[in-house]
Design an enzyme around this catalytic site. Structure first.
Site, PDB file in Angstrom:
ATOM      1  N   GLU A   1      58.439  11.136  39.076  1.00 56.56           N
ATOM      2  CA  GLU A   1      59.067  11.673  37.964  1.00 56.56           C
ATOM      3  C   GLU A   1      59.024  13.209  37.730  1.00 56.56           C
ATOM      4  O   GLU A   1      58.291  13.978  38.398  1.00 56.56           O
ATOM      5  CB  GLU A   1      58.678  11.104  36.616  1.00 56.56           C
ATOM      6  CG  GLU A   1      57.051  11.473  36.151  1.00 56.56           C
ATOM      7  CD  GLU A   1      56.680  10.851  35.380  1.00 56.56           C
ATOM      8  OE1 GLU A   1      56.750   9.523  35.335  1.00 56.56           O
ATOM      9  OE2 GLU A   1      55.560  11.284  34.600  1.00 56.56           O
ATOM     10  N   CYS A  14      58.560  20.438  35.354  1.00 54.89           N
ATOM     11  CA  CYS A  14      57.397  19.995  35.661  1.00 54.89           C
ATOM     12  C   CYS A  14      57.514  18.825  36.881  1.00 54.89           C
ATOM     13  O   CYS A  14      58.230  17.970  36.802  1.00 54.89           O
ATOM     14  CB  CYS A  14      56.999  19.038  34.508  1.00 54.89           C
ATOM     15  SG  CYS A  14      55.234  18.298  34.917  1.00 54.89           S
ATOM     16  N   CYS A  29      48.028   9.216  42.241  1.00 54.28           N
ATOM     17  CA  CYS A  29      47.093  10.053  42.458  1.00 54.28           C
ATOM     18  C   CYS A  29      45.900   9.335  42.937  1.00 54.28           C
ATOM     19  O   CYS A  29      45.692   8.443  42.322  1.00 54.28           O
ATOM     20  CB  CYS A  29      46.921  10.920  41.215  1.00 54.28           C
ATOM     21  SG  CYS A  29      45.708  12.042  41.334  1.00 54.28           S
ATOM     22  N   CYS A  60      41.087  10.160  36.704  1.00 56.97           N
ATOM     23  CA  CYS A  60      40.721  10.875  35.297  1.00 56.97           C
ATOM     24  C   CYS A  60      40.914   9.703  34.311  1.00 56.97           C
ATOM     25  O   CYS A  60      42.035   9.061  34.400  1.00 56.97           O
ATOM     26  CB  CYS A  60      41.506  12.169  35.312  1.00 56.97           C
ATOM     27  SG  CYS A  60      41.457  13.174  36.308  1.00 56.97           S
ATOM     28  N   CYS A  67      44.383   9.480  32.135  1.00 56.63           N
ATOM     29  CA  CYS A  67      45.632   9.812  32.834  1.00 56.63           C
ATOM     30  C   CYS A  67      46.154   8.576  33.324  1.00 56.63           C
ATOM     31  O   CYS A  67      45.538   7.960  34.130  1.00 56.63           O
ATOM     32  CB  CYS A  67      45.393  10.801  33.691  1.00 56.63           C
ATOM     33  SG  CYS A  67      46.984  11.094  34.852  1.00 56.63           S
ATOM     34  N   CYS A  73      52.523  12.682  31.612  1.00 57.00           N
ATOM     35  CA  CYS A  73      52.360  12.199  32.931  1.00 57.00           C
ATOM     36  C   CYS A  73      52.175  10.611  33.163  1.00 57.00           C
ATOM     37  O   CYS A  73      51.583   9.955  32.319  1.00 57.00           O
ATOM     38  CB  CYS A  73      50.651  12.749  33.117  1.00 57.00           C
ATOM     39  SG  CYS A  73      50.785  14.325  32.875  1.00 57.00           S
TER      40      CYS A  73
HETATM   41  N1  SAH Z   1      46.482  16.551  39.029  1.00 56.58           N
HETATM   42  C1  SAH Z   1      46.799  17.752  38.454  1.00 56.58           C
HETATM   43  C2  SAH Z   1      47.944  18.085  37.908  1.00 56.58           C
HETATM   44  C3  SAH Z   1      48.627  16.691  37.181  1.00 56.58           C
HETATM   45  S1  SAH Z   1      48.027  16.171  35.829  1.00 56.58           S
HETATM   46  C4  SAH Z   1      45.816  17.824  37.250  1.00 56.58           C
HETATM   47  O1  SAH Z   1      44.761  17.214  37.132  1.00 56.58           O
HETATM   48  O2  SAH Z   1      45.721  19.359  36.720  1.00 56.58           O
HETATM   49  C5  SAH Z   1      48.681  17.650  34.673  1.00 56.58           C
HETATM   50  C6  SAH Z   1      48.103  17.702  33.445  1.00 56.58           C
HETATM   51  O3  SAH Z   1      48.386  16.750  32.589  1.00 56.58           O
HETATM   52  C7  SAH Z   1      46.620  17.867  33.590  1.00 56.58           C
HETATM   53  O4  SAH Z   1      45.981  18.891  32.862  1.00 56.58           O
HETATM   54  C8  SAH Z   1      46.118  16.393  33.066  1.00 56.58           C
HETATM   55  O5  SAH Z   1      44.712  16.366  32.588  1.00 56.58           O
HETATM   56  C9  SAH Z   1      47.145  16.309  31.910  1.00 56.58           C
HETATM   57  N2  SAH Z   1      47.205  14.858  31.558  1.00 56.58           N
HETATM   58  C10 SAH Z   1      46.929  13.849  32.075  1.00 56.58           C
HETATM   59  N3  SAH Z   1      47.384  12.638  31.265  1.00 56.58           N
HETATM   60  C11 SAH Z   1      47.461  12.916  30.131  1.00 56.58           C
HETATM   61  C12 SAH Z   1      47.572  12.320  28.890  1.00 56.58           C
HETATM   62  N4  SAH Z   1      47.770  11.126  28.808  1.00 56.58           N
HETATM   63  N5  SAH Z   1      47.736  13.139  27.641  1.00 56.58           N
HETATM   64  C13 SAH Z   1      47.681  14.444  27.813  1.00 56.58           C
HETATM   65  N6  SAH Z   1      47.434  15.286  29.110  1.00 56.58           N
HETATM   66  C14 SAH Z   1      47.287  14.634  30.145  1.00 56.58           C
HETATM   67 FE1  SF4 Z   2      45.319  12.855  39.341  1.00 51.99          FE
HETATM   68 FE2  SF4 Z   2      46.056  12.606  36.607  1.00 51.99          FE
HETATM   69 FE3  SF4 Z   2      43.527  13.420  37.423  1.00 51.99          FE
HETATM   70 FE4  SF4 Z   2      45.750  14.805  37.456  1.00 51.99          FE
HETATM   71  S1  SF4 Z   2      44.885  14.175  35.714  1.00 51.99           S
HETATM   72  S2  SF4 Z   2      43.961  14.579  39.057  1.00 51.99           S
HETATM   73  S3  SF4 Z   2      47.387  13.575  38.032  1.00 51.99           S
HETATM   74  S4  SF4 Z   2      44.422  11.397  37.954  1.00 51.99           S
END
Ligand code: SAH
Ligand code: SF4
Length: 407
Positions: free
Chosen positions: A123, A136, A143, A147, A150, A382
């Site tokens: 996306e 974006c 991934c 996390c 996420c 995300c």
């Molecule tokens: N993997 C990279 C980039 C992609 S995630 C990273 O983790 O930085 C981009 C941003 O979206 C990151 O700061 C991540 O922590 C945040 N993010 C992921 N899931 C989210 C959610 N459900 N609500 C708000 N922010 C989120």
């Molecule tokens: Fe991967 Fe989501 Fe963690 Fe970014 S926030 S490193 S996309 S699992």
């Protein structure tokens, strides 16, 4: 879903359709070496290569054409030879959504990489704001990191995107926004009507961890920032990482991109749980890499992202600890209200809690903008479009349509 949002679903963007042997290789997203190889394969002699590459580059990346025959200053025979051997196709848009606030989201369907492999969906989201428009982009399908907050991290299938697959996200967005020179945007135009561009900034904050795919990310960035083409300067490109410490110096040296760090916690104990990569590269090591990042001066401050999770990382003590951690470092702190997804155990912090957190940070001398939730009606956060699409696929399996409004 909101009444005014627009959704179109292309049920024909099937991996089967995309993996057909008859499909010509696309040069969209290629770098100059790729164009040189393509031109050589259709008989262009070495002495003419440089000139031909620059011509193609201009048409593909400055003008955004998707038909070789439109390249009016290229010899007719060569145009035909290129059109017979190659295409300028972008990945098909399986789902396109436009939010009431102008945010747009595209689900792109990438073909499988080898015979029999199913296609992958990624996306890409466009967020218009006053005076700027941010795209974006994704760097991986899924991934490998997990996390806890996420949704992307719950997706099993993971592969790196190629540089071309990263570049074509920008091209698809420009196509859909009519953001190429000479095109006139329609009434739905949200951003510049003064001749400026729609997409002014790029953030690698879509699916995936860009520093686990740094070769492709930096190759893509070279094409995206090239002044003769897409022309989005490196200082307008931000790479967000969950903290792959050993790759941070290379990101700085190879790309000169702006850096964003997904910090999200102020103690290793909490960050270990939220961002499991922290067990490998703890906060102190991460911040040391940030301090050494090239150009991390006031003008090129590093952004620290901090997702606000109720009762997990949102106390006033956390805010004060965050200030102590960043003490003396030029920084922007971006507070992100948690965007919930089906099955998550987290909740977003209450608004007064976010405000109090932000005030403490602000009083400590840092700007702490709370990221306004954008495109909530189209789940423009995300990893969320894919889950919606999975539902759509099941619902619509027996009634193929080329476009449908789901509101
Ligand atoms: N993997 C990279 C980039 C992609 S995630 C990273 O983790 O930085 C981009 C941003 O979206 C990151 O700061 C991540 O922590 C945040 N993010 C992921 N899931 C989210 C959610 N459900 N609500 C708000 N922010 C989120
Ligand atoms: Fe991967 Fe989501 Fe963690 Fe970014 S926030 S490193 S996309 S699992």
């Amino acid at each position: 879903m909101h009444e005014d949002m627009i959704v179109s679903v292309d049920m024909d963007a099937s991996p089967a359709r995309l993996s057909g042997a008859a499909i010509k290789p696309s040069l969209a997203g290629c770098d100059r070496d790729g164009l040189a190889a393509a031109l050589t394969s259709v008989g262009v002699p070495a002495r003419a290569l440089k000139m031909r590459i620059e011509q193609l580059w201009h048409w593909i990346y400055h003008r955004g054409v998707s038909d070789f025959l439109a390249m009016s200053n290229v010899a007719k025979d060569l145009r035909v030879a290129l059109a017979n051997a190659f295409s300028l196709a972008r990945p098909p848009v399986a789902v396109r959504q436009v939010s009431v606030d102008g945010t747009r989201k595209w689900l792109l369907r990438l073909p499988g990489r080898f015979a029999g492999e199913v296609g992958h969906d990624i996306e890409c989201v466009y967020i218009p704001e006053e005076g700027r428009g941010t795209l974006c982009v994704s760097s991986q399908v899924g991934c490998t990191l997990t996390c806890s907050f996420c949704h992307t991290g719950t997706q099993k299938l993971v592969r790196n995107l190629t540089a071309a697959e990263i570049v074509t996200q920008v091209m698809v967005a420009r196509d859909d926004l009519l953001d190429w020179p000479g095109l006139v945007a329609g009434d739905e135009a949200i951003v510049p009507r003064d001749g400026g561009r729609y997409i002014t900034n790029i953030v690698f904050m879509g699916m995936g961890e860009p520093l686990y795919n740094l070769d492709a990310v930096s190759e893509a960035m070279a094409t995206i920032s090239d002044g003769e083409g897409l022309s989005i300067g490196r200082r307008r490109i931000t790479v967000s990482t969950s903290g792959v410490v050993p790759m941070i110096p290379r990101l700085g040296a190879d790309t000169g991109a702006m850096l964003a760090i997904s910090l999200h916690a102020t103690t290793d104990e909490v960050r270990d749980r939220l961002v499991p990569l922290n067990r490998k590269y703890p906060i102190a090591e991460l911040l040391a890499a940030c301090a050494a990042y090239p150009g991390a001066s006031n003008a090129r401050r590093i952004t620290y992202e901090y997702v606000m999770l109720k009762d997990v990382n949102d106390s006033p003590e956390d805010a004060r600890r965050l200030l102590r951690l960043l003490d003396g470092m030029p920084a922007k702190i971006n507070l992100i209200p948690f965007n919930p997804w089906p099955g998550t155990l987290h909740q977003c912090s209450d608004w007064p809690t976010i405000e109090r957190f932000s005030e403490i940070i602000f009083a400590g001398g840092y700007a702490s903008p709370v990221r306004t939730p954008r495109g909530r009606d189209i789940l423009a956060a995300c990893g969320q479009l894919r889950s919606e699409t999975a539902k759509l696929k099941i619902a619509d399996r027996h009634q193929p349509v080329s476009a449908t409004s789901l509101s």
